[in-house]
Design a protein around this motif. Sequence first.
Motif, PDB file in Angstrom:
ATOM      1  N   MET A   1      -3.487  20.294   5.342  1.00  0.00           N
ATOM      2  CA  MET A   1      -3.593  19.322   4.236  1.00  0.00           C
ATOM      3  C   MET A   1      -2.478  19.509   3.213  1.00  0.00           C
ATOM      4  O   MET A   1      -1.950  18.534   2.681  1.00  0.00           O
TER       5      MET A   1
ATOM      6  N   ALA B   1      -3.373  18.341  15.051  1.00  0.00           N
ATOM      7  CA  ALA B   1      -4.652  18.208  15.761  1.00  0.00           C
ATOM      8  C   ALA B   1      -5.163  19.577  16.204  1.00  0.00           C
ATOM      9  O   ALA B   1      -6.328  19.922  15.985  1.00  0.00           O
TER      10      ALA B   1
ATOM     11  N   ILE C   1      -6.360  21.703  13.301  1.00  0.00           N
ATOM     12  CA  ILE C   1      -7.673  21.236  12.818  1.00  0.00           C
ATOM     13  C   ILE C   1      -8.770  21.713  13.777  1.00  0.00           C
ATOM     14  O   ILE C   1      -9.795  22.262  13.358  1.00  0.00           O
ATOM     15  N   LEU C   2      -8.530  21.532  15.081  1.00  0.00           N
ATOM     16  CA  LEU C   2      -9.541  21.914  16.075  1.00  0.00           C
ATOM     17  C   LEU C   2      -9.804  23.418  16.067  1.00  0.00           C
ATOM     18  O   LEU C   2     -10.957  23.857  16.167  1.00  0.00           O
TER      19      LEU C   2
ATOM     20  N   ASP D   1     -11.977  24.154  13.172  1.00  0.00           N
ATOM     21  CA  ASP D   1     -13.353  23.748  13.487  1.00  0.00           C
ATOM     22  C   ASP D   1     -14.036  24.799  14.367  1.00  0.00           C
ATOM     23  O   ASP D   1     -15.208  25.134  14.161  1.00  0.00           O
TER      24      ASP D   1
ATOM     25  N   CYS E   1     -15.075  23.259   0.599  1.00  0.00           N
ATOM     26  CA  CYS E   1     -14.538  21.924   0.901  1.00  0.00           C
ATOM     27  C   CYS E   1     -14.386  21.118  -0.384  1.00  0.00           C
ATOM     28  O   CYS E   1     -13.363  20.453  -0.592  1.00  0.00           O
TER      29      CYS E   1
ATOM     30  N   HIS F   1     -10.990  19.698  -1.979  1.00  0.00           N
ATOM     31  CA  HIS F   1     -10.873  18.275  -2.328  1.00  0.00           C
ATOM     32  C   HIS F   1     -10.347  18.124  -3.755  1.00  0.00           C
ATOM     33  O   HIS F   1      -9.413  17.360  -4.011  1.00  0.00           O
TER      34      HIS F   1
ATOM     35  N   PHE G   1     -19.421  14.818  12.307  1.00  0.00           N
ATOM     36  CA  PHE G   1     -18.271  15.670  11.952  1.00  0.00           C
ATOM     37  C   PHE G   1     -17.156  15.488  12.966  1.00  0.00           C
ATOM     38  O   PHE G   1     -15.974  15.319  12.594  1.00  0.00           O
TER      39      PHE G   1
ATOM     40  N   HIS H   1     -13.239  13.889  12.374  1.00  0.00           N
ATOM     41  CA  HIS H   1     -12.014  14.610  12.725  1.00  0.00           C
ATOM     42  C   HIS H   1     -11.247  13.920  13.855  1.00  0.00           C
ATOM     43  O   HIS H   1     -10.022  13.822  13.807  1.00  0.00           O
TER      44      HIS H   1
ATOM     45  N   VAL I   1      -9.160  11.076  12.639  1.00  0.00           N
ATOM     46  CA  VAL I   1      -7.918  11.538  11.995  1.00  0.00           C
ATOM     47  C   VAL I   1      -6.864  11.847  13.057  1.00  0.00           C
ATOM     48  O   VAL I   1      -5.730  11.382  12.997  1.00  0.00           O
ATOM     49  N   MET I   2      -7.271  12.636  14.060  1.00  0.00           N
ATOM     50  CA  MET I   2      -6.318  13.088  15.088  1.00  0.00           C
ATOM     51  C   MET I   2      -5.820  11.939  15.941  1.00  0.00           C
ATOM     52  O   MET I   2      -4.657  11.893  16.305  1.00  0.00           O
TER      53      MET I   2
ATOM     54  N   ALA J   1      -6.872  14.276   4.305  1.00  0.00           N
ATOM     55  CA  ALA J   1      -7.432  15.525   3.774  1.00  0.00           C
ATOM     56  C   ALA J   1      -8.932  15.375   3.532  1.00  0.00           C
ATOM     57  O   ALA J   1      -9.731  16.226   3.950  1.00  0.00           O
ATOM     58  N   ASP J   2      -9.330  14.288   2.881  1.00  0.00           N
ATOM     59  CA  ASP J   2     -10.746  14.117   2.569  1.00  0.00           C
ATOM     60  C   ASP J   2     -11.592  13.890   3.812  1.00  0.00           C
ATOM     61  O   ASP J   2     -12.748  14.324   3.866  1.00  0.00           O
TER      62      ASP J   2
ATOM     63  N   ILE K   1     -10.934  15.180   6.744  1.00  0.00           N
ATOM     64  CA  ILE K   1     -11.050  16.513   7.362  1.00  0.00           C
ATOM     65  C   ILE K   1     -12.108  17.327   6.618  1.00  0.00           C
ATOM     66  O   ILE K   1     -12.990  17.940   7.222  1.00  0.00           O
ATOM     67  N   LEU K   2     -12.032  17.322   5.284  1.00  0.00           N
ATOM     68  CA  LEU K   2     -12.969  18.121   4.478  1.00  0.00           C
ATOM     69  C   LEU K   2     -14.415  17.641   4.649  1.00  0.00           C
ATOM     70  O   LEU K   2     -15.335  18.465   4.759  1.00  0.00           O
TER      71      LEU K   2
ATOM     72  N   GLN L   1     -11.655  17.943  22.920  1.00  0.00           N
ATOM     73  CA  GLN L   1     -10.761  17.072  22.138  1.00  0.00           C
ATOM     74  C   GLN L   1      -9.311  17.558  22.262  1.00  0.00           C
ATOM     75  O   GLN L   1      -8.391  16.746  22.336  1.00  0.00           O
TER      76      GLN L   1
ATOM     77  N   THR M   1      -6.254  15.186  23.558  1.00  0.00           N
ATOM     78  CA  THR M   1      -5.001  14.889  22.848  1.00  0.00           C
ATOM     79  C   THR M   1      -3.799  15.430  23.630  1.00  0.00           C
ATOM     80  O   THR M   1      -2.741  14.803  23.648  1.00  0.00           O
TER      81      THR M   1
END
Lengths: 370, 370
Positions: free
Chosen positions: A129, A148, A151-152, A155, A188, A192, B121, B125, B128-129, B148-149, B151-152, B191, B195
Motif C-alpha cells: 500500500m 498480488a 498480498i496473498l 493473507d 487495519c 487506513h 475477504f 482481495h 484488487v488483484m 489500500a482500503d 485490501i484492508l 489465487q 494469477t
Amino acid sequence: MTESKQSTTLDRQSPASAPGRHGPLPAPAEPYDGHEAAVILERTRASVDPELRRAIDTLPDSMRRIARYHFGWEHADGSPAAGNAGKAIRPALVLTASRALGGRQSAAVGAAAAVELVHNFTLLHDDVMDRDTTRRHRPTAWTVFGDADAILAGDALQALAQRLLAEDPHPASGAAAARLAACVVELCAGQHTDTAMERRGPHEVTLDEVLAMAEAKTGALLGCACALGALYAGADEADVEALDAFGRQAGLAFQLIDDVIGIWGDPSRTGKPAGADLMARKKSLPVVAALASGTPAAADLAELYREPYEEGGLERTVLAVEQAGGRDWAQSQAADRMARAMQELSRAVPDPEAAGGLLALAEFVTRRTT
Amino acid sequence: MTESKQSTTLDRQSPASAPGRHGPLPAPAEPYDGHEAAVILERTRASVDPELRRAIDTLPDSMRRIARYHFGWEHADGSPAAGNAGKAIRPALVLTASRALGGRQSAAVGAAAAVELVHNFTLLHDDVMDRDTTRRHRPTAWTVFGDADAILAGDALQALAQRLLAEDPHPASGAAAARLAACVVELCAGQHTDTAMERRGPHEVTLDEVLAMAEAKTGALLGCACALGALYAGADEADVEALDAFGRQAGLAFQLIDDVIGIWGDPSRTGKPAGADLMARKKSLPVVAALASGTPAAADLAELYREPYEEGGLERTVLAVEQAGGRDWAQSQAADRMARAMQELSRAVPDPEAAGGLLALAEFVTRRTT
C-alpha cells in the motif's frame, strides 16, 4: 502444529526459568546498557524461529517461497540467505510477559510465533500500500514477486497465525485467538487512517489524530503481545488489560522513536534511505508536531512539504522539523508514554524483579538510537 | 459476539427443524425445480444475515463502511442500499451439512457467518488483484475506495471470521477455526496459481493444472463449509472428510458452470459484462479445454487469444471455444464432479432424506443456467 511443546532453547539456556525465580535481572534502577534486552531478544529468536519455520514449512510451495524471502531466510531465487527476520520484539513481549506473571515461557512459544506472523502479514501488506521498496536492507516482497503475491502471502500469514492458535491445546489459546483477531482489525483501521492522512494537507492533520493512528497501527499489536503473554500465564482480566496498556504505551513510545529514526537515523543501521519519510511527505509524529508548533520553522516546513523537492531540499526539511521542535517533542512524548507504560506494568507486576524483563524490552525499544 | 444463540429465524420458520425430523424434503428422485434450494438459501440468509451484520457492526467506522458497501447494504456515500450480498451458498452448506448429520442448525450460524466472511475477504482481495471492476452488478470496492482500503477491509473480514469462531463457545469452534485457516491458505495458493497462469501462454497451461487451481480456489471453501457443518454436528473424522470431499467436488462443478456462465451467461443475471473472461484472456476451464482439443477451432482460439481484439473478435472467440468443445467438456466434467460429490455424500449421509438439502444445493449450483 504446536501439539508437542518440548522445553525450548530459551528455557534450556536460561537458568532464570526455574520455578519461582525471575532473576538474574538487573534492578531497574541500574544504568541501562541494553544487555538484558539483547539477551532476551536473542533467546526469543532461538525459541520462536524454529516454531516460525515449522509453521511456514506447512504452506504450499508458492506461499512458502514468498514468506521465506520476506523473513530473510531465502534469496529471491530460493537459495538460502543468512536471515534477518527482524528484532523479534513482539514475540519477546509475549514470552517475557508470560514469565513476568508466572507462566511457563515454553508454553507461549506458539502464541509468540502467531504474533510475529501477524506482524509480518501487516508488513507485507503495508509495503504494497505504501509502495515501500526497502525492508530490512532488502527489496520488499512486492518489488520481487509483484503486488498480488505479496498480498496473498500476507493473507496466508494471517491465516497461519490463527491456525497456530486454533491448534494450540493451551487453555488460553481461544481467548488469545479472539484477542489477536480483534487486534488485526485495529491494525487495519490504523493503517487506513495512516494512508488517508497522507492524502490530506499538512495542516489538516492534528497531533491527537496522528497519536491515535500510531496507537492503533503500532501500539495495538505490542499491547496484544503483552496481553497474550498474560493470558498464557493464566492472569486475571485486570492484569491482562494492564499488560495490554503497558504494551500500547510502550508501542507508542516505540513509534515516536521510530519516526525520529526515520528522519535522523543512520541508514546503515535502519535499512531505510535517510529521510525517506520526509521525501515521501509522510505526516510522521515529529513532522505533525513541528507543523503544529506555530514557529517560523513550521511555516518553512509547510512550504517545503507543498513543493516538489529541489537540490538541498531534504536537508532543509530535516532542519525545519528540528528547529520547529519536532524532535524534542517526539522524544519527550516518548518519555511520557514510557512513564505511563511503567505505571501500568507496576499495577499488574508490582515486584520489580519480576517486571525486569519487560522493563528492559521497553527501555530497549525507546533508547535504541540515543 | 456469538455467545447468546437464540432460536434463529431459520429455525422458527421451518417445521423441519424439530428433533429427529429431516423433512419436508422432496425425495432426490423427484424432478429438480430449484424450489428446495431457493427455500434453503432464503432461510440461510434470514438467519445468517443478522449475524453477519452484527459482526460487521463491531468494525471501526472506516472498515465497516467498506464492508457494508461490499455486502451491498450501503451505497458508496453511506446511504442504505437494498442489498445484494450474494446467494449465501457457502453458509447454506454449513447449516445444511450440520443438519444432515443431526446437528442443530442454529448452533452453526456463527460458523456459517465466518465462512461467508472469509468468502467475502477473498472477493475483496481477488477483485484488487484481478482489476475486476464489477461485482454483483455494482462497482467493486477497490474502484470506489482505492486498492489500500479494499485490501484492508479484506484483512479485517478475515480477522472477523476468526474472531467469530474464537468467541463461539461451541465445542467444535476450535477445530473449525483451524480448518478455516488452513482453507484460507489453500485459497491463497489457488489465487496465486490463477494469477500466475494468466502470465503464461495459452498452450503452456494444462487441463490438470487448471482443474487443480479451481479445486484450491473454489472447491476448498465449499468443502470447508460442509466440513464445518459436520464438525458442528459432532460428526466423526471420516464423515467430516467425506463432507469436505462432497463440497470440493460440488465446488469444482460450480466453478465449471461458473466459467460457462462467464462466457455464455446473461449479463443481466450474472452482473458481469458478457464475455468479460474472454476479453481479459482468462484461461478459464472451457477455454483451456478448447485449446487442448486439437481441433481447427482450437487453433483459431489460440490465434484470437494472442492478438488484441478487433471488431467482432469477442463473438468469434465465443464461437471458437464452443466449436472446439469447451462448453460440452465443461458441462460433462461438471456432471462427472457432481457424481463424485454424490458418492462422497452418500458415504457420510446414507439416508437420502437426510441428504436431501445438500443434494438440492449441489443441484442448484450446477443447474442454475440450464
